[in-house]
Design a protein around this motif. Structure first.
Motif, short mmCIF file in Angstrom:
data_model
loop_
_atom_site.label_atom_id
_atom_site.label_comp_id
_atom_site.label_asym_id
_atom_site.label_seq_id
_atom_site.Cartn_x
_atom_site.Cartn_y
_atom_site.Cartn_z
N PRO A 1 0.74 -1.15 0.04
CA PRO A 1 -0.21 0.08 0.02
C PRO A 1 0.78 1.30 -0.04
O PRO A 1 1.81 1.43 0.76
N ILE A 2 0.38 2.22 -0.81
CA ILE A 2 1.04 3.46 -0.66
C ILE A 2 0.09 4.45 -0.47
O ILE A 2 -1.11 4.20 -0.73
N PHE A 3 0.00 5.74 -0.13
CA PHE A 3 -0.89 6.70 0.23
C PHE A 3 -0.68 7.82 -0.17
O PHE A 3 0.50 8.48 -0.24
N ASP A 4 -1.70 8.61 -0.79
CA ASP A 4 -1.80 10.00 -1.06
C ASP A 4 -2.44 11.00 -0.24
O ASP A 4 -3.54 10.46 0.13
N VAL A 5 -1.97 11.80 0.25
CA VAL A 5 -2.40 12.71 1.48
C VAL A 5 -2.96 14.02 0.75
O VAL A 5 -2.06 14.73 0.01
N TYR A 6 -4.35 14.46 0.90
CA TYR A 6 -4.86 15.75 0.71
C TYR A 6 -5.48 16.25 1.88
O TYR A 6 -5.64 15.88 2.94
N VAL A 7 -5.43 17.54 1.77
CA VAL A 7 -6.39 18.32 2.76
C VAL A 7 -7.55 19.06 2.43
O VAL A 7 -7.06 19.90 1.24
N ASP A 8 -8.57 18.98 3.10
CA ASP A 8 -9.72 19.82 2.69
C ASP A 8 -9.50 21.17 3.76
O ASP A 8 -10.29 20.97 4.66
N PHE A 9 -9.05 22.20 3.13
CA PHE A 9 -8.92 23.25 4.16
C PHE A 9 -10.34 24.22 4.29
O PHE A 9 -10.47 25.28 4.82
N GLY A 10 -11.38 23.58 3.44
CA GLY A 10 -12.81 24.07 3.65
C GLY A 10 -13.73 23.28 4.39
O GLY A 10 -14.68 23.68 4.87
#
Length: 708
Positions: free
Chosen positions: A64-73
């Motif tokens: 497994p590899i992971f992409d990290v995102y952030v919802d600043f809203g």
């Protein structure tokens, strides 16, 4: 009219004002509302199945590899004027900088503050992080508060890796995003390995699709594939092949190990020189060529086989009863002209038996016999080759380009009077090394030709749901009488003093039967003119010859810079190293046979000074009868010890020492001081060694120690 005009102006001003208010004051609200209505289902990829070796090691798997995102809203991140974000951004930036080491904490803080200000809904923080990094990230400030409060979105996916890297890389293949570019087992068993994709509902927000939590249709994971490959044999084959290619500066080569009785491919190594963009060969710091698994030469590349093809010619002549192994043939001093073209022998001979002509690999003898008996009836010879499946694809369970054989027929436009004589000793036909291996394996297998295969079973949740069994493709390639003569001729190649394989292979601790081949090939398609010749060196054989367990094909394409060119010197040497290691590991291990146990007598091996320390500490009497040296064999009975010099342990002599009974530490020390490379398997004391004590060896030879 004035009143109507005023009313229209007022209404227009109201419309314009309302539009301005909606766009500036309520714009973000309505934009989010519009985005929330843009929904679509996207595929959710299944976890791809794992490819295993027969001995249980992973050859290709998904991690497994992971992409990290952030919802600043996110509401939780912006409530109370963004208090939660502001309180954690400093510490979070420090932790991110420490973990990824790609930016300073100040850079992370600046980027996240800007994204927060712009209310980015799907801000990419980091892609392709490992599970270890992901586990640490989950404990970071803000992140550990959960998705709703932190805005962090983790998107997991799989990355395909080959844990053994080079090991059978071209045969195993590597799964890519574009499945049409896969090769090997990854391609051939793609439908089994990939499973069934699921679905995930995605909402379009701020220029990107974000997953809707809880709206997923789970995928069905792929099934596992269990190959026939053995990692030990594969490692042995690749190391032996690599050593020869590097040392001889060869272009490329292949080594295939087949289990005689079943047709299982236990190892297949394919190595070729890596080239730069300008066509030059890549070199390492020592100036040696760099090799990698760039093409499946064993399965996918058909070439003119050279003298290893003489086995098919001999079988045809014997089966049609035109000759026997004792028939006499005049080799005419090693040179004869056939319809205007000369055929030469490397070693000139005159009158020989068919058996001796085969052992000495006389091109003239086999060209003469084939021309004499098949010139007027070429279809009869071609029919034998068809029966041996030399004009048919092998049927192995992986796809490989350009692997089709080419056997000429009289109807072909290129057919000439010289075709039969040249075909007889391995020219004017194209076959892959696997085709020839199938033929030799059929002889070793008492005439039964097996279909080669690479996959044992398909497994789901640890249980086999499909098993592939050995398959016979030709029940009997020839009569028993012919078969017996073929085996005798193949063994003469090694056993006879004049056999082309005698010098390299005769001193083995077990019997080997096989055939060498040295085919002239053209350099860069410039023809066979002087100065453009390069040689393809081959050796195909089986062992132990009296009870064959494995059949091995080694085919190496040399370069114009190669010092060694002949089949025995090049491919025979590789064959010898592979067969020695396999025999020592799987076939030559002896068991302790004890008629009665004397519990009062012990035998140990070690260094003289260590024995002295032990006996003095324990106050035990001992007698050292050795004249000198450091090593001692110790026999002990009734608390009295006698020390002697073990066999072949004298320092400096190139003789294999006897280490049976030693502990691994002492055995490795002694062997490596002699210049041997040691591999060990098992635990305890040395039970057996792959190379016999007292045998001569060359520095750098590998020996395997088997511990009980």
């Amino acid at each position: 009219m004035y009143l109507s005009f005023i009313v229209m102006i007022v209404l227009g001003a109201i419309v314009i004002g309302r539009a301005f208010y909606i766009q500036t004051v309520e714009g973000k609200f309505w934009s989010r509302m519009g985005d929330s209505l843009h929904l679509k289902y996207m595929p959710l990829e299944a976890e791809r199945g794992t490819i295993y070796s027969e001995d249980g090691n992973m050859l290709s798997t998904s991690i497994p590899i992971f992409d990290v995102y952030v919802d600043f809203g996110a509401d939780g991140l912006r409530e109370k004027g963004g208090k939660r974000f502001k309180e954690n951004v400093d510490s979070l930036s420090i932790y991110l900088a420490r973990l990824f080491k790609d930016k300073t904490s100040a850079a992370y803080k600046k980027e996240m503050q800007l994204a927060y200000k712009n209310e980015d809904r799907y801000y990419t923080l980091k892609k392709k992080i490992s599970f270890v990094e992901y586990a640490q990230l989950r404990e970071f400030p803000l992140v550990k508060q959960g998705r709703n409060k932190s805005g962090f979105i983790i998107d997991p996916r799989d990355k395909r890796i080959n844990p053994y890297v080079l090991l059978a890389n071209r045969t195993i293949g590597l799964s890519r995003d574009n499945a049409t570019k896969n090769v090997g087992i990854e391609q051939s068993y793609d439908s089994v390995l990939r499973g069934t994709s699921g679905q995930r509902l995605m909402r379009y927000i701020a220029g990107a699709y974000m997953p809707v939590e809880g709206a997923e249709l789970e995928p069905e994971n792929g099934k596992d594939v269990i190959t026939t490959l053995d990692t030990y044999m594969q490692d042995v084959a690749e190391n032996a092949l690599m050593k020869m290619l590097v040392g001889n500066n060869s272009l490329h080569g292949t080594a295939i190990v087949m289990e005689t009785a079943t047709g299982k491919i236990k190892a297949i190594a394919n190595l070729g020189q890596l080239k730069n963009a300008d066509g030059t060969v890549q070199k390492d710091q020592a100036g040696n060529s760099i090799y990698a698994e760039d093409l499946n030469y064993g399965i996918g590349k058909a070439t003119e086989p050279g003298s290893i093809f003489k086995l098919a010619t001999l079988l045809s002549l014997l089966e049609d009863k035109y000759v026997t192994k004792n028939s006499l043939i005049d080799c005419e001093g090693g040179v004869k002209q056939f319809y205007g073209l000369k055929i030469h022998d490397t070693h000139p001979n005159h009158v020989l038996t068919v058996k001796d002509a085969f052992a000495a690999s006389s091109n003239v003898a086999f060209a003469k016999m084939a021309d004499q008996y098949y010139h007027a009836q070429p279809s009869k010879f071609i029919e034998h080759l068809h029966h041996l499946r030399l004009d048919t694809i092998t049927g192995i369970d992986i796809t490989a380009a350009s692997g089709r054989p080419l056997i000429k027929k009289p109807a072909n436009r290129s057919w000439a009077n010289t075709t039969i004589p040249f075909m007889a000793h391995g020219y004017e036909e194209l076959v892959t090394p696997l085709h020839m291996l199938m033929l030799y394996n059929a002889v070793a297998n008492n005439g039964k030709m097996m279909k080669p295969y690479l996959v044992n079973s398909v497994r789901e949740y640890g249980a086999d749901i499909k098993t592939i069994h050995p398959q016979v493709v030709v029940e009997k390639i020839c009569s028993d009488e012919t078969l017996a003569q073929l085996k005798e001729c193949l063994q003469a190649v090694v056993d006879s003093v004049h056999g082309t394989g005698h010098k390299i292979l005769f001193d083995s601790a077990y019997a080997i039967a096989g055939k060498t081949g040295t085919a002239v090939t053209a350099l860069n398609n410039k023809g066979y003119n002087k100065g453009n010749k390069i040689y393809q060196a081959s050796f195909i054989g089986y062992f132990p010859a009296n009870q064959p367990k494995y059949t091995v094909a080694v085919v190496i394409q040399n370069s114009n810079e190669s010092k060694l060119v002949y089949g025995a010197d090049v491919s025979g040497t590789v064959f010898k190293e592979i067969s020695d290691r396999i025999y020592g590991r799987f076939l030559g291990t002896k068991k302790f046979i004890t008629a009665s146990v004397d519990t009062t007598k012990y035998n140990y091996y070690g260094m003289k000074n260590e024995w002295g320390s032990i006996f003095n500490t324990l106050s035990l009497p001992y007698k050292d009868s050795a004249a000198g040296g450091y090593w001692r064999s110790t026999s002990m009975q009734n608390n009295t010890a006698v020390l002697k010099t073990p066999a072949y342990t004298t320092t400096g002599t190139a003789i294999i020492p006897a280490v049976i009974g030693m502990g691994l530490k002492d055995a490795v020390y002694l062997m490596e001081n002699k210049g041997l490379k040691v591999m060990a398997t098992g635990r305890g004391r040395v039970l057996n060694q792959s190379l016999p004590p007292g045998a001569a060896f060359k520095k750098g030879t590998t020996i395997t120690l088997f511990l009980n």
